[in-house]
Design a protein around this motif. Structure first.
Motif, short mmCIF file in Angstrom:
data_model
loop_
_atom_site.label_atom_id
_atom_site.label_comp_id
_atom_site.label_asym_id
_atom_site.label_seq_id
_atom_site.Cartn_x
_atom_site.Cartn_y
_atom_site.Cartn_z
N SER A 121 -0.87 11.46 2.34
CA SER A 121 -2.30 11.67 2.11
C SER A 121 -2.62 13.14 1.88
O SER A 121 -3.52 13.47 1.10
N VAL A 122 -1.88 14.02 2.53
CA VAL A 122 -2.07 15.46 2.31
C VAL A 122 -1.55 15.85 0.92
O VAL A 122 -2.21 16.61 0.19
N ILE A 123 -0.41 15.33 0.54
CA ILE A 123 0.19 15.69 -0.75
C ILE A 123 -0.64 15.19 -1.92
O ILE A 123 -0.89 15.92 -2.87
N VAL A 124 -1.08 13.94 -1.86
CA VAL A 124 -1.86 13.39 -2.98
C VAL A 124 -3.35 13.69 -2.85
O VAL A 124 -4.13 13.35 -3.74
N GLU A 125 -3.73 14.30 -1.74
CA GLU A 125 -5.11 14.74 -1.48
C GLU A 125 -6.13 13.61 -1.59
O GLU A 125 -7.18 13.76 -2.22
N THR A 126 -5.82 12.49 -0.98
CA THR A 126 -6.77 11.38 -0.94
C THR A 126 -6.53 10.56 0.32
O THR A 126 -5.40 10.46 0.80
N TYR A 127 -7.60 10.00 0.83
CA TYR A 127 -7.49 9.13 2.00
C TYR A 127 -7.37 7.67 1.60
O TYR A 127 -7.15 6.82 2.46
N SER A 128 -7.53 7.37 0.33
CA SER A 128 -7.44 5.98 -0.11
C SER A 128 -6.05 5.40 0.12
O SER A 128 -5.89 4.18 0.16
N ILE A 129 -5.07 6.25 0.30
CA ILE A 129 -3.71 5.80 0.56
C ILE A 129 -3.60 5.10 1.92
O ILE A 129 -2.68 4.34 2.16
N PHE A 130 -4.59 5.32 2.80
CA PHE A 130 -4.57 4.69 4.12
C PHE A 130 -4.77 3.17 4.05
O PHE A 130 -4.52 2.47 5.01
N TYR A 131 -5.20 2.66 2.90
CA TYR A 131 -5.30 1.21 2.74
C TYR A 131 -3.92 0.55 2.77
O TYR A 131 -3.80 -0.65 2.97
N TYR A 132 -2.91 1.35 2.59
CA TYR A 132 -1.52 0.89 2.58
C TYR A 132 -0.96 0.74 4.00
O TYR A 132 0.11 0.18 4.21
N ILE A 133 -1.68 1.25 5.00
CA ILE A 133 -1.18 1.26 6.38
C ILE A 133 -0.86 -0.13 6.93
O ILE A 133 0.20 -0.30 7.53
N PRO A 134 -1.70 -1.16 6.75
CA PRO A 134 -1.33 -2.47 7.31
C PRO A 134 0.03 -2.97 6.82
O PRO A 134 0.82 -3.52 7.60
N VAL A 135 0.30 -2.77 5.54
CA VAL A 135 1.58 -3.20 4.98
C VAL A 135 2.72 -2.41 5.62
O VAL A 135 3.75 -2.98 6.01
N LEU A 136 2.53 -1.11 5.77
CA LEU A 136 3.57 -0.28 6.37
C LEU A 136 3.76 -0.57 7.85
O LEU A 136 4.88 -0.47 8.37
N LEU A 137 2.70 -0.94 8.54
CA LEU A 137 2.83 -1.30 9.96
C LEU A 137 3.66 -2.56 10.13
O LEU A 137 4.52 -2.64 11.02
N ILE A 138 3.43 -3.52 9.27
CA ILE A 138 4.22 -4.76 9.33
C ILE A 138 5.68 -4.47 8.97
O ILE A 138 6.59 -4.96 9.64
N ALA A 139 5.88 -3.65 7.94
CA ALA A 139 7.25 -3.29 7.55
C ALA A 139 7.95 -2.53 8.69
O ALA A 139 9.11 -2.79 8.99
N LEU A 141 7.30 -2.75 11.86
CA LEU A 141 7.55 -3.71 12.93
C LEU A 141 8.82 -4.51 12.65
O LEU A 141 9.69 -4.64 13.52
N ILE A 142 8.95 -5.01 11.45
CA ILE A 142 10.11 -5.84 11.10
C ILE A 142 11.41 -5.03 11.10
O ILE A 142 12.40 -5.43 11.70
N THR A 143 11.38 -3.87 10.43
CA THR A 143 12.61 -3.06 10.37
C THR A 143 12.94 -2.48 11.74
O THR A 143 14.11 -2.41 12.12
N GLY A 144 11.91 -2.10 12.52
CA GLY A 144 12.14 -1.61 13.88
C GLY A 144 12.76 -2.69 14.76
O GLY A 144 13.62 -2.41 15.60
N MET A 145 12.31 -3.93 14.57
CA MET A 145 12.88 -5.03 15.34
C MET A 145 14.35 -5.25 14.99
O MET A 145 15.18 -5.41 15.88
N LEU A 146 14.66 -5.23 13.71
CA LEU A 146 16.04 -5.41 13.28
C LEU A 146 16.94 -4.31 13.83
O LEU A 146 18.00 -4.58 14.40
N ILE A 147 16.52 -3.05 13.68
CA ILE A 147 17.31 -1.93 14.18
C ILE A 147 17.40 -2.02 15.70
O ILE A 147 18.46 -1.74 16.29
N GLY A 148 16.33 -2.42 16.36
CA GLY A 148 16.33 -2.55 17.82
C GLY A 148 17.30 -3.60 18.33
O GLY A 148 17.98 -3.39 19.33
#
Length: 164
Positions: A121-139, A141-148
């Motif tokens: 968000s700092v690099i692209v200078e926009t907060y609209s990228i935060f709409y991507y957060i739910p997808v990244l949180l799920i990802a 969670l899943i990858t953290g579970m696998l590694i865990g």
């Protein structure tokens, strides 16, 4: 720890190998930027088997070296942001003594993605990228579970005297 430098070299080599393997295998989840985070397996194992200082050092060295070898300046920047935040959270969660390895890893996976989205968000200078957060949180969670799961299984099989 006996032969501390040798063990740290082995852990760093393993983390770099896993980073390289991950860069070769075309994991595509349909979500740009999502990776399994195989090298974080070494960091989670080290956090439990060796200690926080050593695990943090290997994590930072791995990010720097794999960025130079397999990435670019932006991948190093994103990885440092995610790596530092996720390590701090994993260390704090582990210190409570109330959580299993998988829970610690999940917290790390989620916060790694949060750190990266903050830098993006700092690099692209926009907060609209935060709409991507739910997808990244799920990802995360899943990858953290696998590694865990894998880190828990490996940690259970390590002999306690190997690193003392």
């Amino acid at each position: 720890m006996k032969n501390k430098v040798a063990y740290m070299g082995v852990f760093l080599a393993l983390a770099l190998i896993l980073s390289y393997v991950e860069s070769l295998i075309p994991f595509y989840f349909g979500i740009p930027g999502v990776k399994l985070g195989l090298a974080n397996l070494i960091v989670v194992i080290m956090l439990y088997a060796v200690g926080a200082k050593e695990a943090f050092a290997i994590s930072m060295l791995r990010i720097l070296l794999s960025g130079f070898l397999f990435g670019n300046l932006f991948s190093i920047l994103y990885s440092f942001a995610g790596g530092i935040l996720s390590f701090l959270v994993m260390w704090l969660v582990k210190r409570t003594g109330k959580f299993h390895v998988m829970s610690v890893s999940i917290c790390g996976g989620i916060t790694h993605n949060i750190g990266q989205i903050l830098v993006a968000s700092v690099i692209v200078e926009t907060y609209s990228i935060f709409y991507y957060i739910p997808v990244l949180l799920i990802a995360g969670l899943i990858t953290g579970m696998l590694i865990g799961v894998i880190a828990g299984e490996v940690s259970d099989r390590l002999r306690p005297d190997w690193f003392r």
